[in-house]
Design an enzyme around this catalytic site. Sequence first.
Site, PDB file in Angstrom:
ATOM      1  N   LYS A  49      -2.363   7.352  -5.609  1.00 50.25           N
ATOM      2  CA  LYS A  49      -3.037   6.055  -5.700  1.00 50.25           C
ATOM      3  C   LYS A  49      -3.829   5.920  -7.007  1.00 50.25           C
ATOM      4  CE  LYS A  49      -6.742   5.933  -3.306  1.00 50.25           C
ATOM      5  NZ  LYS A  49      -7.727   6.024  -4.410  1.00 50.25           N
ATOM      6  N   THR A  50      -4.612   6.942  -7.330  1.00 50.04           N
ATOM      7  CA  THR A  50      -5.438   6.892  -8.536  1.00 50.04           C
ATOM      8  C   THR A  50      -4.566   6.804  -9.785  1.00 50.04           C
ATOM      9  OG1 THR A  50      -7.166   8.179  -7.446  1.00 50.04           O
ATOM     10  CG2 THR A  50      -7.218   8.105  -9.853  1.00 50.04           C
ATOM     11  N   ASP A 240     -10.158  -0.517  -5.949  1.00 53.11           N
ATOM     12  CA  ASP A 240      -9.731   0.764  -5.360  1.00 53.11           C
ATOM     13  C   ASP A 240     -10.220   0.850  -3.912  1.00 53.11           C
ATOM     14  OD1 ASP A 240      -8.669   3.314  -5.202  1.00 53.11           O
ATOM     15  OD2 ASP A 240     -10.400   4.276  -6.138  1.00 53.11           O
ATOM     16  N   GLU A 241      -9.516   1.616  -3.081  1.00 52.11           N
ATOM     17  CA  GLU A 241      -9.907   1.870  -1.682  1.00 52.11           C
ATOM     18  C   GLU A 241     -10.233   0.562  -0.954  1.00 52.11           C
ATOM     19  OE1 GLU A 241      -9.429   4.671  -0.467  1.00 52.11           O
ATOM     20  OE2 GLU A 241      -9.982   6.304  -1.803  1.00 52.11           O
ATOM     21  N   GLN A 271      -5.647   4.480   6.586  1.00 52.78           N
ATOM     22  CA  GLN A 271      -6.828   5.323   6.394  1.00 52.78           C
ATOM     23  C   GLN A 271      -8.115   4.501   6.453  1.00 52.78           C
ATOM     24  OE1 GLN A 271      -6.444   8.756   3.569  1.00 52.78           O
ATOM     25  NE2 GLN A 271      -4.612   7.672   2.869  1.00 52.78           N
ATOM     26  N   ARG A 621      -4.556  15.781   5.612  1.00 53.89           N
ATOM     27  CA  ARG A 621      -5.367  16.654   4.735  1.00 53.89           C
ATOM     28  C   ARG A 621      -4.636  17.981   4.481  1.00 53.89           C
ATOM     29  NH1 ARG A 621      -7.038  13.193   2.416  1.00 53.89           N
ATOM     30  NH2 ARG A 621      -5.681  11.992   3.792  1.00 53.89           N
TER      31      ARG A 621
END
Length: 666
Positions: A49-50, A240-241, A271, A621
Amino acid sequence: MSRQYTLQRAPTSTSIHIDYAAELNEQQFAAVTAPPGPLLVIAGAGSGKTRTLTYRVAYLLENGIDPRNILLLTFTNKAARQMLDRVANLLPVDASGLWGGTFHSVGNRMLRRHGSALGYSSGFTIMDREDQKDLINTVVASAGIDPKEIRFPKGDVLAEIFSFVVNTETLLEELLAEKFPYFLPLLDKIKDVQARYDRKKKATNSMDFDDLLEKTLSMLQQHQSIAAFYRRQFQFILVDEYQDTNKIQADLVDALALDHKNVMVVGDDAQSIYSWRGANFQNILEFPKRYPDARVFKIEMNYRSVPEILEVANAAIAANVQQFHKHLSATRESNAVKPAVVGLNDGSEQAQFVAQRILELRDEDVDLNEIAVLYRAHYHAIELQLELSRRGIPYQITSGIRFFEQAHIKDVTAFIRFVANPRDEVAFKRMVKLLPGIGNRSAESLWRAWENTLNERGEITSWGERFLAMNVSARSKKAWEQLAHTLDEIAPGGQPNPPSEMITSIVEAIYDDYAKVNFANYELRREDLNQLAVFARQFKDVHEFLAQLALISNVDAEAAPNQTAEKEAVNLSTVHQAKGLEFNTVFIIWLTDGMFPSSRSLDRRDALEEERRLFYVAITRARDELYLTFPHMRLSGGYGDVFQRPSRFLKEIPNQLIEDWQVQRA
């Protein structure tokens, strides 16, 4: 008549051109090079994503967009700096004019420039939570509210209530009915305090953290010339997010993008796990409705986990109705190890299994730092902390304060420490300072008076007799009498009851009322205390119980420096705190209905779907190995064990994707 004049973009001077097709996978490339307009990028866990956001910024700059016309909104200033540093490494351009940072930091910049439109000077003070609490307490006093007559919420609880009202754009009465029903009888008084607080901030040229959002939005809504200025400046907005935004943050983005609608939001609906702190899941879900021309991109190539774990993750989230359906695909090769589902007898055996398996993994050259145990709530890790301490396995709590070090746990155990050892000065002072009207000075004089009774008279046969003979202020008298009665109840004749019974009595008689007015997250803390009572049932002797607590606390105190010394330690964390992290091996414990998913979520579909998203976050995770554990039995608040149903989330995973482990004792 005015004349329109168009400034042409200066040609880019960079001689370096990024080969986007070579640097990005096909899905990332499509999102990064999309034409202007509203863009929703659903970026699955571990999908880069980043990287996608970073290359989008570089792509805009390389195509001649002035940095001053780009706004990058992130949830931490650190995240914004890291992205811009990466952009600088990709392109030799000066991007210093680009606005990048949190919603609050951007709001602050706007208000420093134009806050005078709302009656604030550019030198306004930003209060931290402590300043905010003090100002609210001052306002409560000026409103003539007497805490002796009514149990009125403390300043930091009111600050939390007012914050939630702002961030969710909810009416105060609706918020109290939903989250703080015990304060509804005080609605008019709380409304009055809120109005006085707002006037006081204005009069002192001060803003709290939430004002940086609320005042910015108000400014854009009330002053069209200012709104037009920023809409012209920010021709491209990137967020973002986005799944973690609340209502007011989404409204801010919409207000700034009103004209050009060149807004790219990046996030993962699967998420979205922070509704309890105001995040609005509907923001990302309904983005295509608010922007009918929006193009939706899905990035589903996962670079983190082996295929076996991703198949379980895909199955775990499939039952959610409200979602953008996606299928995570692995870029890594199989390791031929299926995630394990492990049923254990009870919480103690679950802890033994996790501890033993950790030691085996360590022997297999897996660093302890690369192992995480994740759980739904703090109290789920009580038995595990004991077991790891007994076996000398170092661990660090990455989910905030350790369970036994939390204020409410230490408050209640102070009563127990005191009746077990009436000469425990620290426990005595902590206990009496919970009562109204007793501060440090009063506690000191009361301790001296108590010490004198110990020196003058021998064994304690009646706590009440001694306590009621001591002098306290009129404000504290009623609570003091209740304390005297409670001490007689938990240690009749000076002999302490079993620890579990004492905890229940202390909470019901004294601490419950205290917690309601002092903690915004009262329900979670009450749940912790209920589980502390359950945990304490295994100890009949108060001294053994306190010794075990001391063992854990001392091990924790020794382990604390490890976090800075980079010494190996297993990571214990709630799932919420682990979001964004990754580990070689992950254990998810207490996967039973009522524990994970939480009992509070079982009756509402939207709450249950958020719990399922939380489970999905926990699974994703893990890079290499995953263990899903559940106990068949659990100690209850009453007497006897209670049968536990395996989590419904486990039943939703096809049997062929997991390996069932049967545990037996040697």
